[in-house]
Design a protein around this motif. Structure first.
Motif: not given
Length: 468
Positions: A336-350, A368-373, A394-399
């Motif tokens: 299979a072709k190398a690919m990035p991991n699919p993005e999750k709903g909760i991401i980093s936003s620095p 919601l992001s890792f920085e906020i947590i 899988e989907k974004p969350m609002l905080v």
């Protein structure tokens, strides 16, 4: 090492020193908790770091540095020993925002590059990355940079003392006893062959003579991605793995525990593309075989704990990967072709300027992001625990990250960290979805529901303000 060898490395370091630059930055202090919880608050600051002109195809004026040196920069200038104390404006080509690895690529603007060439006492020395062959423990290096804001480049000596394997979330690093201090991070570590073995990256606070180097092979992949795709991604496994054990022999129909077990396959990820299923055992990737811990077997594995994540990340995205695996006692092979991991709903936003937020009813709402947590931990550890439970969402969350005094939200005593899941009975995951509902209300009341069960009944007065 003989005096002759030592002098040779010293001479090479002095020659390569002309390719190293000081980077001077004006920007925002990203660690400030106020800025994380309320992005309209931005704390200005100035700082410096190091970088080096990198040899890459026929490109000119490109400089490698650490991501943390230019992250949240508003203005970037470089200076070089080739041009006295002149400063030259640079722009960001791209960076690894999450700092794994801590790499960025900047470049002199065309007019500035021409001015640099005109003022320089000699041609720019573009430094070449050393790829492929890995260093060995005890190999001598020189780290070059501008520590603590010094106006002249500094050379420190040391050796490769250890290696740190990567993981699903981190990248491999070399360990050195060469002095790496604030300011000379972003500069190169060089070897006797006159090439850059890696990027001076960080030190451990309060530790004696322990610094980290990001390997040149990772830097090359990042440069390729930034220039071709404008987004730095590594290839990912696309699932969850666990260590093998002899106890699993009857279940997996294996003779002995070798290779790692696939515990979960992520939708639209690499393992799924390779037709791998949960409870398959990955034996090798591109002929690199793994023991039950996921460590590479062989001579390299004898001296290094290079693991399956390290192997995968060094495969360029889009390149075909060969994977051998065990299923029901039989060895299979897939590609299979190398690919990035699919993005999750909760991401980093620095990046402060990229953070979107909504100010409505007296509160600030953000994705919601890792920085906020992490920031919430300093305010309400319990709220942080609740957030950590949904990291695989899988989907974004609002905080809710900030409450203005004397507003509707304040009067209802809404706490920090509430996760909004519905507006007027409709499920929401993005700020735009909230904004669309509010625009239709035109002065009508709005009911917000949170994951905790808390509700808020707000009167709309004007259109919400979406910021970034």
């Amino acid at each position: 090492m003989s005096p002759r060898q030592k002098n040779k490395l010293n001479d090479i370091a002095r020659q390569m020193m002309s390719g190293v630059v000081q980077i001077l930055v004006e920007g925002y202090i990203e660690e400030d908790i106020q800025s994380v919880l309320n992005p309209s608050v931005k704390i200005p600051g100035i700082w410096s770091g190091s970088g080096f002109f990198v040899k890459y195809k026929d490109l000119e004026g490109y400089i490698v540095t650490n991501g943390h040196v230019v992250r949240n920069a508003v203005k970037i200038e470089i200076s070089s020993m080739l041009t006295s104390e002149e400063r030259f404006e640079a722009e960001i080509v791209g960076l690894v925002k999450q700092l794994e690895p801590d790499v960025a690529l900047i470049r002199l603007m065309d007019k500035e590059l021409q001015r640099f060439k005109k003022l320089a006492i000699q041609p720019i020395d573009y430094l070449e990355l050393r790829e492929g062959a890995n260093p060995s423990r005890g190999e001598l290096i020189k780290a070059i940079g501008y520590p603590l804001g010094m106006v002249e480049p500094n050379i420190t000596g040391g050796e490769i003392t250890n290696f740190i394997s990567g993981s699903e979330f981190t990248s491999e690093r070399f360990v050195t006893n060469a002095a790496i201090n604030p300011g000379n991070s972003g500069g190169p570590s060089i070897t006797e062959d006159g090439k850059v073995i890696g990027l001076n990256t960080a030190m451990i606070v309060d530790a004696q003579n322990i610094g980290f180097i990001t390997p040149a092979s990772f830097i090359k992949i990042i440069i390729d991605n930034l220039i071709l795709l404008n987004e730095p991604h590594f290839a990912g496994i696309g699932g969850k793995l666990q260590k093998n054990a002899e106890n699993f022999n009857p279940l997996l129909k294996q003779d002995h525990a070798k290779g790692v077990i696939v515990s979960k396959v992520q939708t639209n990820g690499f393992l799924e593309a390779a037709n791998i299923k949960a409870r398959d055992v990955i034996l090798s990737i591109n002929r690199a075989e793994f023991d039950r811990h996921g460590i590479v077997i062989g001579k390299e594995g004898l001296y290094r704990h290079k693991n399956i994540f390290d192997v995968m990340k060094l495969v360029p995205i889009g390149e075909e990967v060969e994977i051998r695996y065990l299923r029901d006692g039989k060895v299979h092979q897939s590609k299979a072709k190398a690919m990035p991991n699919p993005e999750k709903g909760i991401i980093s936003s620095p990046i402060l300027n990229e953070r979107k937020y909504l100010e409505v009813f007296g509160m600030v709402i953000q994705p919601l992001s890792f920085e906020i947590i992490q920031a919430i931990q300093e305010v309400d550890p319990y709220a942080q625990i609740e957030m950590l439970k949904i990291l695989d969402q899988e989907k974004p969350m609002l905080v809710v990250t900030h409450i203005h005094q004397g507003t509707q939200a304040d009067q209802m005593e809404w706490p920090l960290g509430e996760l909004i899941i519905k507006i007027n009975g409709k499920e929401v995951h993005t700020l735009e979805e909230i904004q669309k509902v509010l625009e239709k209300q035109k002065g009508e009341p709005v009911l917000l529901e949170c994951q905790s069960g808390m509700i808020g009944y707000f009167q709309t007065e004007k259109e919400p303000s979406l910021g970034n």
